[in-house]
Design a protein around this motif. Structure first.
Motif, PDB file in Angstrom:
ATOM      1  N   ILE A  13       0.832  -1.203   0.000  1.00  0.00           N
ATOM      2  CA  ILE A  13       0.000   0.000   0.000  1.00  0.00           C
ATOM      3  C   ILE A  13       0.870   1.258   0.000  1.00  0.00           C
ATOM      4  O   ILE A  13       0.546   2.250  -0.656  1.00  0.00           O
ATOM      5  N   MET A  14       1.969   1.223   0.747  1.00  0.00           N
ATOM      6  CA  MET A  14       2.917   2.342   0.739  1.00  0.00           C
ATOM      7  C   MET A  14       4.331   1.788   0.781  1.00  0.00           C
ATOM      8  O   MET A  14       4.620   0.879   1.552  1.00  0.00           O
ATOM      9  N   ARG A  15       5.201   2.360  -0.061  1.00  0.00           N
ATOM     10  CA  ARG A  15       6.607   1.946  -0.075  1.00  0.00           C
ATOM     11  C   ARG A  15       7.503   3.176  -0.168  1.00  0.00           C
ATOM     12  O   ARG A  15       7.050   4.278  -0.500  1.00  0.00           O
ATOM     13  N   LEU A  16       8.769   2.975   0.112  1.00  0.00           N
ATOM     14  CA  LEU A  16       9.695   4.098   0.216  1.00  0.00           C
ATOM     15  C   LEU A  16       9.814   4.873  -1.083  1.00  0.00           C
ATOM     16  O   LEU A  16       9.947   6.106  -1.059  1.00  0.00           O
ATOM     17  N   ALA A  17       9.777   4.200  -2.226  1.00  0.00           N
ATOM     18  CA  ALA A  17       9.904   4.922  -3.495  1.00  0.00           C
ATOM     19  C   ALA A  17       8.807   5.965  -3.647  1.00  0.00           C
ATOM     20  O   ALA A  17       9.059   7.061  -4.173  1.00  0.00           O
ATOM     21  N   GLU A  18       7.594   5.652  -3.204  1.00  0.00           N
ATOM     22  CA  GLU A  18       6.535   6.656  -3.278  1.00  0.00           C
ATOM     23  C   GLU A  18       6.852   7.844  -2.380  1.00  0.00           C
ATOM     24  O   GLU A  18       6.630   9.004  -2.759  1.00  0.00           O
ATOM     25  N   VAL A  19       7.364   7.584  -1.193  1.00  0.00           N
ATOM     26  CA  VAL A  19       7.721   8.679  -0.287  1.00  0.00           C
ATOM     27  C   VAL A  19       8.803   9.551  -0.919  1.00  0.00           C
ATOM     28  O   VAL A  19       8.733  10.788  -0.857  1.00  0.00           O
ATOM     29  N   TYR A  20       9.817   8.943  -1.547  1.00  0.00           N
ATOM     30  CA  TYR A  20      10.844   9.720  -2.237  1.00  0.00           C
ATOM     31  C   TYR A  20      10.217  10.594  -3.332  1.00  0.00           C
ATOM     32  O   TYR A  20      10.569  11.777  -3.485  1.00  0.00           O
ATOM     33  N   LEU A  21       9.301  10.031  -4.093  1.00  0.00           N
ATOM     34  CA  LEU A  21       8.660  10.785  -5.166  1.00  0.00           C
ATOM     35  C   LEU A  21       7.768  11.883  -4.598  1.00  0.00           C
ATOM     36  O   LEU A  21       7.734  13.001  -5.137  1.00  0.00           O
ATOM     37  N   ASN A  22       7.044  11.595  -3.533  1.00  0.00           N
ATOM     38  CA  ASN A  22       6.220  12.620  -2.899  1.00  0.00           C
ATOM     39  C   ASN A  22       7.090  13.779  -2.421  1.00  0.00           C
ATOM     40  O   ASN A  22       6.749  14.957  -2.602  1.00  0.00           O
ATOM     41  N   TYR A  23       8.201  13.429  -1.798  1.00  0.00           N
ATOM     42  CA  TYR A  23       9.120  14.457  -1.304  1.00  0.00           C
ATOM     43  C   TYR A  23       9.679  15.279  -2.462  1.00  0.00           C
ATOM     44  O   TYR A  23       9.767  16.516  -2.391  1.00  0.00           O
ATOM     45  N   ALA A  24      10.037  14.610  -3.550  1.00  0.00           N
ATOM     46  CA  ALA A  24      10.567  15.316  -4.723  1.00  0.00           C
ATOM     47  C   ALA A  24       9.522  16.261  -5.302  1.00  0.00           C
ATOM     48  O   ALA A  24       9.853  17.395  -5.693  1.00  0.00           O
ATOM     49  N   GLU A  25       8.269  15.826  -5.376  1.00  0.00           N
ATOM     50  CA  GLU A  25       7.229  16.708  -5.897  1.00  0.00           C
ATOM     51  C   GLU A  25       7.066  17.945  -5.026  1.00  0.00           C
ATOM     52  O   GLU A  25       6.937  19.069  -5.528  1.00  0.00           O
ATOM     53  N   CYS A  26       7.092  17.743  -3.722  1.00  0.00           N
ATOM     54  CA  CYS A  26       6.995  18.884  -2.812  1.00  0.00           C
ATOM     55  C   CYS A  26       8.156  19.845  -3.026  1.00  0.00           C
ATOM     56  O   CYS A  26       7.960  21.071  -3.075  1.00  0.00           O
ATOM     57  N   GLN A  27       9.362  19.315  -3.154  1.00  0.00           N
ATOM     58  CA  GLN A  27      10.528  20.183  -3.332  1.00  0.00           C
ATOM     59  C   GLN A  27      10.462  20.941  -4.657  1.00  0.00           C
ATOM     60  O   GLN A  27      10.854  22.122  -4.720  1.00  0.00           O
ATOM     61  N   LEU A  28       9.957  20.325  -5.691  1.00  0.00           N
ATOM     62  CA  LEU A  28       9.775  21.045  -6.962  1.00  0.00           C
ATOM     63  C   LEU A  28       8.765  22.170  -6.799  1.00  0.00           C
ATOM     64  O   LEU A  28       8.981  23.294  -7.278  1.00  0.00           O
ATOM     65  N   GLN A  29       7.681  21.881  -6.126  1.00  0.00           N
ATOM     66  CA  GLN A  29       6.648  22.898  -5.922  1.00  0.00           C
ATOM     67  C   GLN A  29       7.148  24.033  -5.016  1.00  0.00           C
ATOM     68  O   GLN A  29       6.687  25.174  -5.120  1.00  0.00           O
ATOM     69  N   LEU A  30       8.089  23.697  -4.134  1.00  0.00           N
ATOM     70  CA  LEU A  30       8.627  24.700  -3.209  1.00  0.00           C
ATOM     71  C   LEU A  30       9.868  25.403  -3.766  1.00  0.00           C
ATOM     72  O   LEU A  30      10.485  26.216  -3.078  1.00  0.00           O
ATOM     73  N   GLY A  31      10.236  25.078  -5.003  1.00  0.00           N
ATOM     74  CA  GLY A  31      11.344  25.770  -5.652  1.00  0.00           C
ATOM     75  C   GLY A  31      12.712  25.220  -5.344  1.00  0.00           C
ATOM     76  O   GLY A  31      13.712  25.954  -5.415  1.00  0.00           O
ATOM     77  N   ASN A  32      12.798  23.918  -5.030  1.00  0.00           N
ATOM     78  CA  ASN A  32      14.077  23.293  -4.704  1.00  0.00           C
ATOM     79  C   ASN A  32      14.357  22.114  -5.639  1.00  0.00           C
ATOM     80  O   ASN A  32      14.361  20.948  -5.223  1.00  0.00           O
ATOM     81  N   PRO A  33      14.597  22.376  -6.921  1.00  0.00           N
ATOM     82  CA  PRO A  33      14.735  21.273  -7.891  1.00  0.00           C
ATOM     83  C   PRO A  33      15.924  20.361  -7.632  1.00  0.00           C
ATOM     84  O   PRO A  33      15.869  19.175  -7.946  1.00  0.00           O
ATOM     85  N   GLU A  34      17.012  20.879  -7.077  1.00  0.00           N
ATOM     86  CA  GLU A  34      18.176  20.029  -6.846  1.00  0.00           C
ATOM     87  C   GLU A  34      17.921  19.017  -5.732  1.00  0.00           C
ATOM     88  O   GLU A  34      18.386  17.879  -5.798  1.00  0.00           O
ATOM     89  N   GLU A  35      17.161  19.426  -4.714  1.00  0.00           N
ATOM     90  CA  GLU A  35      16.772  18.470  -3.674  1.00  0.00           C
ATOM     91  C   GLU A  35      15.867  17.401  -4.267  1.00  0.00           C
ATOM     92  O   GLU A  35      15.999  16.204  -3.964  1.00  0.00           O
ATOM     93  N   ALA A  36      14.954  17.822  -5.126  1.00  0.00           N
ATOM     94  CA  ALA A  36      14.067  16.854  -5.795  1.00  0.00           C
ATOM     95  C   ALA A  36      14.891  15.885  -6.651  1.00  0.00           C
ATOM     96  O   ALA A  36      14.632  14.677  -6.668  1.00  0.00           O
ATOM     97  N   ARG A  37      15.872  16.407  -7.360  1.00  0.00           N
ATOM     98  CA  ARG A  37      16.699  15.583  -8.245  1.00  0.00           C
ATOM     99  C   ARG A  37      17.427  14.482  -7.472  1.00  0.00           C
ATOM    100  O   ARG A  37      17.550  13.350  -7.957  1.00  0.00           O
ATOM    101  N   THR A  38      17.868  14.790  -6.279  1.00  0.00           N
ATOM    102  CA  THR A  38      18.571  13.801  -5.463  1.00  0.00           C
ATOM    103  C   THR A  38      17.725  12.555  -5.262  1.00  0.00           C
ATOM    104  O   THR A  38      18.196  11.417  -5.419  1.00  0.00           O
ATOM    105  N   TYR A  39      16.454  12.759  -4.925  1.00  0.00           N
ATOM    106  CA  TYR A  39      15.595  11.613  -4.603  1.00  0.00           C
ATOM    107  C   TYR A  39      15.069  10.924  -5.860  1.00  0.00           C
ATOM    108  O   TYR A  39      14.892   9.702  -5.866  1.00  0.00           O
TER     109      TYR A  39
END
Length: 525
Positions: free
Chosen positions: A389-415
């Motif tokens: 139902i939930m796995r770490l890859a989804e959490v990484y992607l969720n975090y990356a989407e948030c960072q893109l929306q918050l203006g932090n593309p390099e943090e998103a790129r890491t994940y």
């Protein structure tokens, strides 16, 4: 939880009828005083709440969430997914009515458990753990309702006949607060992990944070969602499973990437599903299976192994269109010519795998969740592999989407690159992390896992994605060579933003008396 769930499916009835559910001599008069003071019986009650979770595997044979999106097409013309895809559903068609009705049955059980635990004579540790699980599960059931129907009646206690039963829908703020409060309470009470293997499958702190992250992301609260995702990451309890191709195989149930899943396989609990029976190609099962079939749309989403789209990569060969793809493609989709379970799959129309009647309308079959060791010698044999139902890859992607929306593309790129590295794909170079690349990565990594509908709703891309034609492939042969012709399978419709929510079923609306109507979603009236 396979070892944790114990026999007595009829424990379902305990919440409504605590007397007389066993008829064995001195046990024929079980009262509240007995039930709620016996930890083994209360554990049965809690196990039954877990059993009430509806996973994608439970939907097999009905319709999977993938067939409501551009990921898949059902080969059953009478499936409710077609009503949604053609915008023909309404309050009377009852789409997802079970999520509402069974959800509230489970929510009532959570409420009753929380109330009874206030005076239960159990150890502080056991009481704390059970409370945490009840809060987590209540939030999970409410989230399933909220994701599909929006605002819901917030009920946080067991209603008696003397209570007002026609509870109105809460505001969005009230609903979100109820769910996040439950998840925060659960996270305070639950452990980060269980040292006893027999407790595998229970909710944990990580599951609470991951579920909260998913909820807040879908409400577009990117700052709070990122914080919840980071809490999962900082727990350091999870890792990306090294082999994507076997991530969903039963031999790897409960692997290091799994944050929460629905446990199957307990012979005592009788938890089972029929994913393999209903989704295997026809030639393996001998009956009309292969119900939810991947589209050419989703096939096109898988990049070539050089990281470029199929229509711009020099690696693409129209005579061998499936060569040199993202390795996840070969783990997710069955295509013409793939070697699978000892044979080369022939998907030419009229073949054993793709018969003229109820074959695959798209030229593909699902592979991602199929148990490759499953015994196909019988029909409708119970399936026991767990549903993640939930796995770490989804959490990484969720975090990356948030960072893109918050203006932090390099943090998103890491994940994003962590996931691409596991998949065997080239990394996104520094300075090149775009929204389009993120969406492409999320689309293939989480393909068919039931989240794409909610992603599209969050992105408000219904007309651009859900309202576009669905394509497939026609396999033919000319001069001894295979030919692959892209073909339109159907035109789909997304007529209005009202379709981001489903209409509340009429059977539910009719339970409310005149003057206290529940209220239908906007425009569905």
């Amino acid at each position: 939880m396979k070892k944790y769930i114990i026999l007595l499916l009829f424990i379902t009835g305990i919440s409504a009828c605590q007397k007389g559910f066993l008829d064995n001599g001195p046990l024929d008069k079980l009262t509240d005083d007995i039930i709620w003071k016996d930890s083994s019986l209360v554990n049965l009650y809690l196990a039954n709440i877990y059993a009430g979770i509806t996973s994608e595997y439970d939907r097999a044979g009905g319709y999977l969430m993938m067939s409501l999106t551009d990921e898949a097409e059902s080969n059953r013309p009478n499936q409710q997914s077609h009503l949604v895809n053609f915008a023909l559903h309404n309050s009377g068609t009852g789409i997802f009515s079970d999520e509402w009705t069974s959800g509230y049955v489970s929510i009532r059980k959570c409420n009753q458990l929380l109330e009874q635990l206030q005076t239960a004579p159990f150890s502080a540790a056991l009481t704390q753990r059970m409370k945490g699980e009840a809060y987590f599960l209540r939030a999970l059931f409410y989230m399933e309702i909220y994701a599909r129907f929006g605002r819901f009646p917030v009920i946080l206690k067991t209603l008696a006949l003397t209570d007002e039963l026609a509870v109105p829908r809460g505001t969005d703020q009230e609903c979100v607060k109820a769910m996040t409060d439950d998840l925060d309470a659960a996270a305070r009470l639950l452990p980060a992990r269980y040292t006893d293997a027999t407790q595998t499958g229970r909710a944990t702190q990580g599951a609470c944070y991951a579920l909260k992250c998913r909820l807040l992301l879908n409400t577009r609260n990117y700052t709070a969602a990122a914080e919840a995702a980071k809490k999962v990451i900082d727990l350091k309890q999870y890792e990306l499973f090294p082999d994507f191709s076997s991530l969903f195989q039963p031999g790897n149930d409960n692997n290091v990437e799994v944050i929460f899943d629905k446990q199957f396989g307990s012979l005592q609990s009788q938890q089972r599903h029929y994913m393999n029976d209903f989704e295997y190609p026809r030639n393996f099962t001998g009956f009309a299976s292969g119900i939810d079939d991947p589209t050419q749309n989703i096939v096109d989403a898988f990049m070539m192994k050089d990281g470029k789209p199929w229509n711009t990569s020099p690696l693409y060969n129209p005579e061998r269109p499936y060569d040199n793809r993202d390795p996840r493609f070969y783990s997710s989709i069955l295509y013409d010519g793939i070697f699978f379970r000892g044979e080369i799959l022939d998907l030419m129309r009229g073949s054993a795998a793709n018969p003229s009647e109820r074959g695959t309308p798209t030229g593909y079959y699902l592979k991602k969740f199929l148990d490759t060791t499953y015994d196909l010698t019988g029909i409708t044999i119970p399936n026991f592999n767990n549903c993640i139902i939930m796995r770490l890859a989804e959490v990484y992607l969720n975090y990356a989407e948030c960072q893109l929306q918050l203006g932090n593309p390099e943090e998103a790129r890491t994940y994003v690159n962590m996931i691409r590295s596991r998949a065997g794909m080239p990394p996104v170079p520094a300075g090149e992390m775009t929204w389009e690349k993120y969406v492409a990565e999320r689309t293939v990594e989480l393909a068919f896992e039931g989240q794409r509908w909610f992603d599209i709703c969050r992105w408000k891309k219904g007309p651009e994605i859900l309202g576009q034609p669905i394509y497939g492939i026609v396999v033919s042969e000319e001069n001894g060579k295979r030919k692959y012709t892209r073909t339109k399978v159907e035109d789909r419709t997304f007529i209005s933003p009202m379709m981001y929510l489903f209409p509340i079923p009429l059977t539910i609306l009719n339970k409310y008396p005149a003057g206290k109507e529940l209220g239908q979603n906007p425009e569905w009236k």
